[in-house]
Write a protein that holds these residues in place. Structure first.
Motif, PDB file in Angstrom:
ATOM      1  N   GLY A 106      28.152 -27.214 -72.191  1.00 56.35           N
ATOM      2  CA  GLY A 106      28.962 -27.060 -70.990  1.00 56.35           C
ATOM      3  C   GLY A 106      29.436 -25.641 -70.783  1.00 56.35           C
ATOM      4  O   GLY A 106      29.477 -25.132 -69.652  1.00 56.35           O
ATOM      5  N   ILE A 107      29.797 -24.986 -71.874  1.00 57.36           N
ATOM      6  CA  ILE A 107      30.253 -23.587 -71.792  1.00 57.36           C
ATOM      7  C   ILE A 107      29.131 -22.686 -71.301  1.00 57.36           C
ATOM      8  O   ILE A 107      29.340 -21.825 -70.420  1.00 57.36           O
ATOM      9  CB  ILE A 107      30.773 -23.121 -73.162  1.00 57.36           C
ATOM     10  CG1 ILE A 107      32.119 -23.807 -73.467  1.00 57.36           C
ATOM     11  CG2 ILE A 107      30.923 -21.600 -73.217  1.00 57.36           C
ATOM     12  CD1 ILE A 107      32.543 -23.719 -74.917  1.00 57.36           C
ATOM     13  N   LEU A 154      36.527 -25.737 -66.183  1.00 55.91           N
ATOM     14  CA  LEU A 154      35.692 -26.584 -67.017  1.00 55.91           C
ATOM     15  C   LEU A 154      35.364 -25.904 -68.338  1.00 55.91           C
ATOM     16  O   LEU A 154      35.390 -26.530 -69.404  1.00 55.91           O
ATOM     17  CB  LEU A 154      34.415 -26.963 -66.269  1.00 55.91           C
ATOM     18  CG  LEU A 154      34.632 -27.898 -65.067  1.00 55.91           C
ATOM     19  CD1 LEU A 154      33.383 -27.949 -64.202  1.00 55.91           C
ATOM     20  CD2 LEU A 154      35.028 -29.295 -65.520  1.00 55.91           C
ATOM     21  N   ARG A 155      35.084 -24.611 -68.294  1.00 57.17           N
ATOM     22  CA  ARG A 155      34.835 -23.863 -69.533  1.00 57.17           C
ATOM     23  C   ARG A 155      36.063 -23.897 -70.436  1.00 57.17           C
ATOM     24  O   ARG A 155      35.947 -24.099 -71.656  1.00 57.17           O
ATOM     25  CB  ARG A 155      34.455 -22.417 -69.189  1.00 57.17           C
ATOM     26  CG  ARG A 155      34.131 -21.554 -70.392  1.00 57.17           C
ATOM     27  CD  ARG A 155      33.692 -20.162 -69.967  1.00 57.17           C
ATOM     28  NE  ARG A 155      34.738 -19.452 -69.257  1.00 57.17           N
ATOM     29  CZ  ARG A 155      34.583 -18.256 -68.686  1.00 57.17           C
ATOM     30  NH1 ARG A 155      33.386 -17.658 -68.719  1.00 57.17           N
ATOM     31  NH2 ARG A 155      35.571 -17.667 -68.068  1.00 57.17           N
ATOM     32  N   ALA A 156      37.243 -23.721 -69.862  1.00 58.82           N
ATOM     33  CA  ALA A 156      38.474 -23.792 -70.658  1.00 58.82           C
ATOM     34  C   ALA A 156      38.654 -25.181 -71.263  1.00 58.82           C
ATOM     35  O   ALA A 156      39.078 -25.319 -72.424  1.00 58.82           O
ATOM     36  CB  ALA A 156      39.675 -23.435 -69.790  1.00 58.82           C
ATOM     37  N   TYR A 157      38.321 -26.215 -70.486  1.00 59.61           N
ATOM     38  CA  TYR A 157      38.434 -27.579 -71.010  1.00 59.61           C
ATOM     39  C   TYR A 157      37.484 -27.791 -72.187  1.00 59.61           C
ATOM     40  O   TYR A 157      37.861 -28.356 -73.213  1.00 59.61           O
ATOM     41  CB  TYR A 157      38.141 -28.597 -69.907  1.00 59.61           C
ATOM     42  CG  TYR A 157      38.295 -30.019 -70.385  1.00 59.61           C
ATOM     43  CD1 TYR A 157      39.521 -30.660 -70.331  1.00 59.61           C
ATOM     44  CD2 TYR A 157      37.216 -30.705 -70.945  1.00 59.61           C
ATOM     45  CE1 TYR A 157      39.675 -31.951 -70.808  1.00 59.61           C
ATOM     46  CE2 TYR A 157      37.356 -31.986 -71.419  1.00 59.61           C
ATOM     47  CZ  TYR A 157      38.590 -32.609 -71.352  1.00 59.61           C
ATOM     48  OH  TYR A 157      38.737 -33.873 -71.840  1.00 59.61           O
ATOM     49  N   THR A 191      43.952 -16.782 -80.491  1.00 58.74           N
ATOM     50  CA  THR A 191      43.172 -16.122 -79.447  1.00 58.74           C
ATOM     51  C   THR A 191      42.516 -17.160 -78.538  1.00 58.74           C
ATOM     52  O   THR A 191      42.483 -17.001 -77.309  1.00 58.74           O
ATOM     53  CB  THR A 191      42.097 -15.218 -80.068  1.00 58.74           C
ATOM     54  OG1 THR A 191      42.727 -14.243 -80.913  1.00 58.74           O
ATOM     55  CG2 THR A 191      41.285 -14.508 -78.997  1.00 58.74           C
ATOM     56  N   CYS A 192      42.016 -18.232 -79.147  1.00 51.86           N
ATOM     57  CA  CYS A 192      41.388 -19.300 -78.356  1.00 51.86           C
ATOM     58  C   CYS A 192      42.401 -19.982 -77.450  1.00 51.86           C
ATOM     59  O   CYS A 192      42.126 -20.223 -76.265  1.00 51.86           O
ATOM     60  CB  CYS A 192      40.736 -20.321 -79.288  1.00 51.86           C
ATOM     61  SG  CYS A 192      39.309 -19.704 -80.205  1.00 51.86           S
ATOM     62  N   PHE A 193      43.567 -20.306 -77.979  1.00 50.89           N
ATOM     63  CA  PHE A 193      44.580 -20.961 -77.152  1.00 50.89           C
ATOM     64  C   PHE A 193      45.051 -20.033 -76.023  1.00 50.89           C
ATOM     65  O   PHE A 193      45.279 -20.492 -74.895  1.00 50.89           O
ATOM     66  CB  PHE A 193      45.769 -21.390 -78.005  1.00 50.89           C
ATOM     67  CG  PHE A 193      45.596 -22.738 -78.650  1.00 50.89           C
ATOM     68  CD1 PHE A 193      45.350 -23.863 -77.883  1.00 50.89           C
ATOM     69  CD2 PHE A 193      45.686 -22.886 -80.027  1.00 50.89           C
ATOM     70  CE1 PHE A 193      45.195 -25.113 -78.469  1.00 50.89           C
ATOM     71  CE2 PHE A 193      45.533 -24.134 -80.619  1.00 50.89           C
ATOM     72  CZ  PHE A 193      45.288 -25.248 -79.846  1.00 50.89           C
ATOM     73  N   LYS A 194      45.183 -18.746 -76.306  1.00 49.56           N
ATOM     74  CA  LYS A 194      45.587 -17.806 -75.253  1.00 49.56           C
ATOM     75  C   LYS A 194      44.522 -17.729 -74.161  1.00 49.56           C
ATOM     76  O   LYS A 194      44.844 -17.644 -72.970  1.00 49.56           O
ATOM     77  CB  LYS A 194      45.845 -16.427 -75.861  1.00 49.56           C
ATOM     78  CG  LYS A 194      47.111 -16.347 -76.702  1.00 49.56           C
ATOM     79  CD  LYS A 194      47.245 -14.993 -77.394  1.00 49.56           C
ATOM     80  CE  LYS A 194      48.490 -14.935 -78.268  1.00 49.56           C
ATOM     81  NZ  LYS A 194      48.596 -13.656 -79.019  1.00 49.56           N
ATOM     82  N   PHE A 195      43.265 -17.760 -74.562  1.00 51.28           N
ATOM     83  CA  PHE A 195      42.180 -17.744 -73.580  1.00 51.28           C
ATOM     84  C   PHE A 195      42.237 -18.983 -72.703  1.00 51.28           C
ATOM     85  O   PHE A 195      42.141 -18.911 -71.462  1.00 51.28           O
ATOM     86  CB  PHE A 195      40.833 -17.654 -74.300  1.00 51.28           C
ATOM     87  CG  PHE A 195      39.651 -17.803 -73.386  1.00 51.28           C
ATOM     88  CD1 PHE A 195      39.181 -16.725 -72.647  1.00 51.28           C
ATOM     89  CD2 PHE A 195      38.999 -19.026 -73.259  1.00 51.28           C
ATOM     90  CE1 PHE A 195      38.097 -16.871 -71.793  1.00 51.28           C
ATOM     91  CE2 PHE A 195      37.910 -19.178 -72.415  1.00 51.28           C
ATOM     92  CZ  PHE A 195      37.457 -18.090 -71.675  1.00 51.28           C
ATOM     93  N   GLU A 199      43.006 -18.984 -68.654  1.00 47.47           N
ATOM     94  CA  GLU A 199      42.044 -19.519 -67.694  1.00 47.47           C
ATOM     95  C   GLU A 199      42.676 -20.614 -66.838  1.00 47.47           C
ATOM     96  O   GLU A 199      42.391 -20.725 -65.640  1.00 47.47           O
ATOM     97  CB  GLU A 199      40.817 -20.064 -68.434  1.00 47.47           C
ATOM     98  CG  GLU A 199      39.931 -19.002 -69.051  1.00 47.47           C
ATOM     99  CD  GLU A 199      39.282 -18.124 -67.992  1.00 47.47           C
ATOM    100  OE1 GLU A 199      38.241 -18.531 -67.439  1.00 47.47           O
ATOM    101  OE2 GLU A 199      39.828 -17.035 -67.694  1.00 47.47           O
ATOM    102  N   CYS A 200      43.549 -21.419 -67.445  1.00 42.49           N
ATOM    103  CA  CYS A 200      44.256 -22.440 -66.675  1.00 42.49           C
ATOM    104  C   CYS A 200      45.154 -21.806 -65.617  1.00 42.49           C
ATOM    105  O   CYS A 200      45.223 -22.291 -64.480  1.00 42.49           O
ATOM    106  CB  CYS A 200      45.098 -23.316 -67.606  1.00 42.49           C
ATOM    107  SG  CYS A 200      44.123 -24.432 -68.647  1.00 42.49           S
TER     108      CYS A 200
END
Length: 566
Positions: A106-107, A154-157, A191-195, A199-200
């Motif tokens: 999906g990403i 969708l990428r963030a999800y 870093t992942c959670f901040k991204f 994006e949200c």
């Protein structure tokens, strides 16, 4: 002329499909890569294709639900892959959950769409001075811009789905192929959670609260969905699992992959609460709790639903979960006594097998959500009472009959005639308002205990029309309120793929997922029934199971360290 033929496997995390199978076949047969990427119509099909990577929790392997890997249920097919979670027979080479490949697929699809969305050919409209063509041109430009933010959401999800399973993962924001042969490092968890949250925020600013054409755009992401994902992601980021690595993975060489190192926990709780409240305050979107709790899970168009994945009309779910005594029924996901016992009495008190009146009539005067969720013995179902008692049409003695004494009611359309091939609409709710209320209450209770909103929003869920459970007692301290919120999530969100993750992030999985799964032996005595709780299955949960192991094939190529204890 080079035809566009995408070959997708996850080698070094770099490949996946941008379109669904039907679209891929058409592309391979007739279109060049340039035509696909620059066509407005094909771009619309491609953004729609990315939605197919959203979860479809109704059916995992062999028709199982993830609930059967929790204390919510047991799957009756003993050879079903989902059972590996319960026995501990899963590892870096064999994981029943295919989320790693699906979400990276999906990403990649989202990255490819975003990269190509700036080159969509619009000259047919742009160069025509006709007022109608110019109006169409502006409308199409707005569509393309919105699609880009849909893809970013969708990428963030998909990244959130990976992070909650694996901790820090590589953040890939451009389309890459196998030939690039990149060795991509894992990013730190924070870093992942901040991204994800950034994006949200971007998506929330650029997506509509509602669509003017809600028929054509039904199921598309909205501002509310972006804020709901932000709320859920921050709730996970603030929870115990990702903030106490020394309690479960002491000495792990890379704590940055499994814990927050730079994000203040109180601030995370506060931001999670704010994001949830932002959804609640979206007046135009008109979200409201449904007065028809059982009907909520048999539709995709309800004011409580924030985001759902729609399915076509079918009866596969009913075939998988109808009681064994009904034509074409296969039993499937059968609720546990562990779950049934958790439902309160109608007056808000706890159910207790040691109370004679409770034992004599264990399903009487209970929280209405019990009967809405679980198909109970002697309940009318598809033309007759279901017979869960030993020797009954649906009880012990029949192959594939329930071992727990219960069958699933939530999501199931009990009116379908499977022999005649009758079908109905199914959907999988990803976000709904009740979860947001409970997210808000949980986060608020952590950083601002005693705030009146905590009780108000838990009570809203409990006292919704059609449920009407008593309000929580006044004066609960933070610890007691936390337990009540956790209990409410268990009841309200049963079979919605929350339990598997909630008990991990709360770090109570050993005493929940590792507990013996229980059921009920039901004996018929001349039209009266005797109920006795029994042990059904010993379950296994070890500390390493808080996170999934990185698949070994990709781990070896990338040269990463494995997740703790695997």
């Amino acid at each position: 002329m080079k035809k566009v033929i995408y070959i997708y496997s996850l080698i070094a995390l770099l490949v996946t499909s941008a379109c669904n199978d039907a679209l891929d076949r058409e592309i391979v047969m007739s279109l060049t890569a340039d035509q696909v990427q620059k066509s407005y119509e094909r771009s619309r099909a491609r953004i729609n294709g990315i939605y197919t990577y959203l979860p479809w929790g109704l059916m995992y392997s062999d028709g199982a639900m993830m609930a059967s890997a929790t204390d919510e249920a047991e799957h009756t097919l003993e050879t079903c892959a989902i059972q590996k979670f319960n026995t501990g027979a899963w590892n870096q080479k064999d994981n029943p959950d295919g989320a790693w490949n699906n979400n990276f697929n999906g990403i990649y699809a989202a990255n490819l769409f975003i990269a190509n969305s700036y080159d969509i050919e619009m000259d047919y409209y742009r160069l025509d001075p006709d007022a109608n063509k110019q109006e169409s041109y502006q409308r199409c430009l707005a569509d393309i811009k919105r699609w880009r933010y849909e893809a970013r959401f969708l990428r963030a999800y998909f990244y959130f789905e990976l992070v909650k399973r694996y901790g820090g993962v590589p953040l890939i924001t451009e389309p890459m192929d196998v030939e690039s042969n990149f060795q991509i490092p894992r990013n730190a968890l924070d870093t992942c959670f901040k991204f994800i949250t950034a994006e949200c925020d971007s998506a929330a600013k650029n997506l509509p609260e509602v669509y003017s054409d809600n028929v054509t755009n039904l199921g598309r992401v909205t501002k509310g969905a972006a804020l709901a994902l932000k709320s859920r992601a921050l709730l996970y980021a603030a929870s115990d699992l990702f903030n106490n690595p020394d309690k479960w993975a002491p000495g792990y060489a890379h704590p940055e992959y499994i814990s927050n190192r730079t994000m203040d926990r109180d601030s995370l709780w506060e931001e999670a609460a704010k994001a949830a409240k932002a959804v609640i305050d979206l007046r135009e979107a008109n979200y409201s709790l449904s007065s028809d709790y059982p009907g909520l899970f048999k539709t995709y168009n309800n004011a409580e639903i924030i985001l759902t994945r729609r399915g076509g009309s079918s009866n596969d779910f009913e075939k998988a979960n109808f009681p064994i005594g009904y034509d074409l029924g296969n039993s499937g996901t059968t609720p546990s006594q562990n779950l049934v016992d958790a439902y309160e009495m109608r007056d808000g008190s706890e159910f207790d097998w040691n109370t004679p009146a409770h034992k004599a009539a264990p399903y009487s005067n209970r929280d209405p959500r019990l009967a809405y969720t679980v198909l109970l013995n002697n309940t009318n179902f598809n033309g007759r009472p279901v017979e869960c008692w030993t020797g009954g049409k649906d009880g012990k003695g029949k192959s594939r009959a329930t071992k727990t004494g219960y069958y699933l009611n939530k999501y199931v359309n009990s009116e379908l005639d499977l022999l005649q091939g009758r079908t109905s609409v199914h959907s999988w709710i990803i976000f709904r308002l009740a979860e947001i209320y409970l997210n808000y209450a949980e986060a608020l209770n952590e950083y601002d205990p005693g705030n009146a909103d905590i009780k108000i929003y838990v009570d809203k869920v409990r006292q919704r029309s059609g449920v009407n459970m008593p309000a929580l007692p006044n004066g609960l301290d933070q610890s007691k309120m936390k337990k009540r919120i956790q209990h409410e999530r268990r009841i309200e969100l049963a079979f919605e793929d929350h339990r598997f993750w909630d008990v991990r992030r709360w770090m109570i999985a050993p005493e929940t997922l590792g507990a013996t799964l229980r059921g009920c032996e039901i004996i018929s005595r001349g039209g009266l029934f005797e109920y006795n709780p029994i042990d059904v299955e010993k379950r296994t949960f070890t500390t390493k199971m808080y996170l999934y192991p990185i698949p070994e094939s990709d781990l070896n190529i990338a040269g990463w360290d494995q997740n703790p204890l695997w």
